[in-house]
Design a protein around this motif. Sequence first.
Motif, mmCIF file in Angstrom:
data_model
loop_
_atom_site.group_PDB
_atom_site.id
_atom_site.type_symbol
_atom_site.label_atom_id
_atom_site.label_comp_id
_atom_site.label_asym_id
_atom_site.label_seq_id
_atom_site.Cartn_x
_atom_site.Cartn_y
_atom_site.Cartn_z
ATOM 1 N N ASP A 1 -22.057 45.827 45.475
ATOM 2 C CA ASP A 1 -21.697 45.823 46.887
ATOM 3 C C ASP A 1 -22.486 44.699 47.580
ATOM 4 O O ASP A 1 -23.522 44.256 47.076
ATOM 5 C CB ASP A 1 -22.044 47.200 47.471
ATOM 6 C CG ASP A 1 -21.929 47.246 48.966
ATOM 7 O OD1 ASP A 1 -20.893 46.799 49.485
ATOM 8 O OD2 ASP A 1 -22.885 47.717 49.617
ATOM 9 N N LEU A 2 -22.005 44.244 48.740
ATOM 10 C CA LEU A 2 -22.701 43.173 49.460
ATOM 11 C C LEU A 2 -23.647 43.723 50.544
ATOM 12 O O LEU A 2 -24.869 43.680 50.378
ATOM 13 C CB LEU A 2 -21.667 42.214 50.085
ATOM 14 C CG LEU A 2 -22.242 41.017 50.852
ATOM 15 C CD1 LEU A 2 -23.011 40.085 49.926
ATOM 16 C CD2 LEU A 2 -21.130 40.256 51.582
ATOM 17 N N ASP A 3 -23.086 44.268 51.610
ATOM 18 C CA ASP A 3 -23.896 44.679 52.762
ATOM 19 C C ASP A 3 -24.753 45.905 52.453
ATOM 20 O O ASP A 3 -24.247 46.919 51.975
ATOM 21 C CB ASP A 3 -22.987 45.004 53.952
ATOM 22 C CG ASP A 3 -22.253 43.777 54.453
ATOM 23 O OD1 ASP A 3 -22.905 42.936 55.087
ATOM 24 O OD2 ASP A 3 -21.044 43.662 54.185
ATOM 25 N N ILE B 1 -19.188 40.601 43.009
ATOM 26 C CA ILE B 1 -19.375 41.243 44.308
ATOM 27 C C ILE B 1 -18.076 41.962 44.633
ATOM 28 O O ILE B 1 -17.001 41.373 44.531
ATOM 29 C CB ILE B 1 -19.686 40.207 45.405
ATOM 30 C CG1 ILE B 1 -20.997 39.467 45.117
ATOM 31 C CG2 ILE B 1 -19.740 40.882 46.777
ATOM 32 C CD1 ILE B 1 -21.258 38.283 46.051
ATOM 33 N N THR C 1 -16.688 44.041 47.806
ATOM 34 C CA THR C 1 -17.089 44.367 49.175
ATOM 35 C C THR C 1 -15.889 44.689 50.053
ATOM 36 O O THR C 1 -14.841 44.052 49.942
ATOM 37 C CB THR C 1 -17.891 43.184 49.787
ATOM 38 O OG1 THR C 1 -18.184 43.462 51.165
ATOM 39 C CG2 THR C 1 -17.143 41.866 49.726
ATOM 40 N N GLN D 1 -17.036 38.166 55.473
ATOM 41 C CA GLN D 1 -17.719 38.331 54.181
ATOM 42 C C GLN D 1 -17.954 36.973 53.509
ATOM 43 O O GLN D 1 -19.008 36.739 52.916
ATOM 44 C CB GLN D 1 -16.929 39.271 53.269
ATOM 45 C CG GLN D 1 -16.747 40.690 53.819
ATOM 46 C CD GLN D 1 -18.017 41.336 54.307
ATOM 47 O OE1 GLN D 1 -18.489 41.056 55.412
ATOM 48 N NE2 GLN D 1 -18.620 42.184 53.495
ATOM 49 N N ILE E 1 -13.073 40.664 47.902
ATOM 50 C CA ILE E 1 -13.177 41.102 49.302
ATOM 51 C C ILE E 1 -11.926 41.912 49.623
ATOM 52 O O ILE E 1 -10.806 41.468 49.362
ATOM 53 C CB ILE E 1 -13.288 39.887 50.239
ATOM 54 C CG1 ILE E 1 -14.545 39.069 49.897
ATOM 55 C CG2 ILE E 1 -13.304 40.335 51.700
ATOM 56 C CD1 ILE E 1 -14.634 37.727 50.617
ATOM 57 N N GLY F 1 -24.341 50.288 44.850
ATOM 58 C CA GLY F 1 -24.058 50.179 46.278
ATOM 59 C C GLY F 1 -24.784 51.224 47.103
ATOM 60 O O GLY F 1 -25.344 52.174 46.556
ATOM 61 N N ASP G 1 -18.919 53.222 47.225
ATOM 62 C CA ASP G 1 -19.520 52.628 46.032
ATOM 63 C C ASP G 1 -19.674 53.620 44.875
ATOM 64 O O ASP G 1 -19.337 53.295 43.732
ATOM 65 C CB ASP G 1 -20.887 52.039 46.393
ATOM 66 C CG ASP G 1 -20.776 50.975 47.472
ATOM 67 O OD1 ASP G 1 -19.843 50.150 47.393
ATOM 68 O OD2 ASP G 1 -21.608 50.971 48.400
#
Length: 226
Positions: A3-5, A100, A102, A109, A127, A160, A166
Amino acid sequence: MLDLDGTLVDSVGPLCKWAQRLCAEYGLPAGTAEWVIEQRDSYATWQTFVGAAAEYVGRPEKSAEWRDHLVRNYPHEFTLAPDTAERLTSLRAAGWKLAIVTNGSIGMQTAKIDQVGLHDYVDAICISEAEGVRKPDRAIFERAAGRLGVELGSHGWMVGDTLRADVEGGISAGVRTIWLSSDAQEPSGAAASSVTGGGLGEGLEPRPEHVCGSIVAALDHILTSA
Ligand SMILES: [Mg+2]
């Protein structure tokens, strides 16, 4: 799959910095930045979020202008921690393929990923807006695996900070899961709490295989896993 954020990068600190900058530039009342941070998960889009913030401070006419301000400035507050970058490099050196995965808009993103140079550390990027499907839908994980040239299965991982997107998503994709939680204890940077061994993950639904207090601990756990 990562996951990104809130996982590869912190997104709360950058949002706080953006809000403080907005407050300084527009002379907004004390407490506005705190409101922004508290409300950050309450709106489905940046448009409605910034619109609500503009309403909150009694300047609804600024909604579109402040949304543009956020799109222009918020991604530039993101950083990639050196120890995270180092672990990503180590994983790839050990033969892991990294993607990634996300949920979010292509523009926002991509701007964050560009800002921190994550293109150089992963093999694929999925994304949700670009894929037309969001976590926890298994389809987005299938896209990621396809782009990595691998099969989904218990040899893989999803890491995540959101249980539904996640962990539930990773479980539906048939991979092992690590949930990042700030509540996880990390004595001397220890790796991961085993959920099956009881403790922190006990009673969680969906139930991650492991819970880690930081992305570095999670990546270390994968590095040392069989
Ligand atoms: Mg997240």
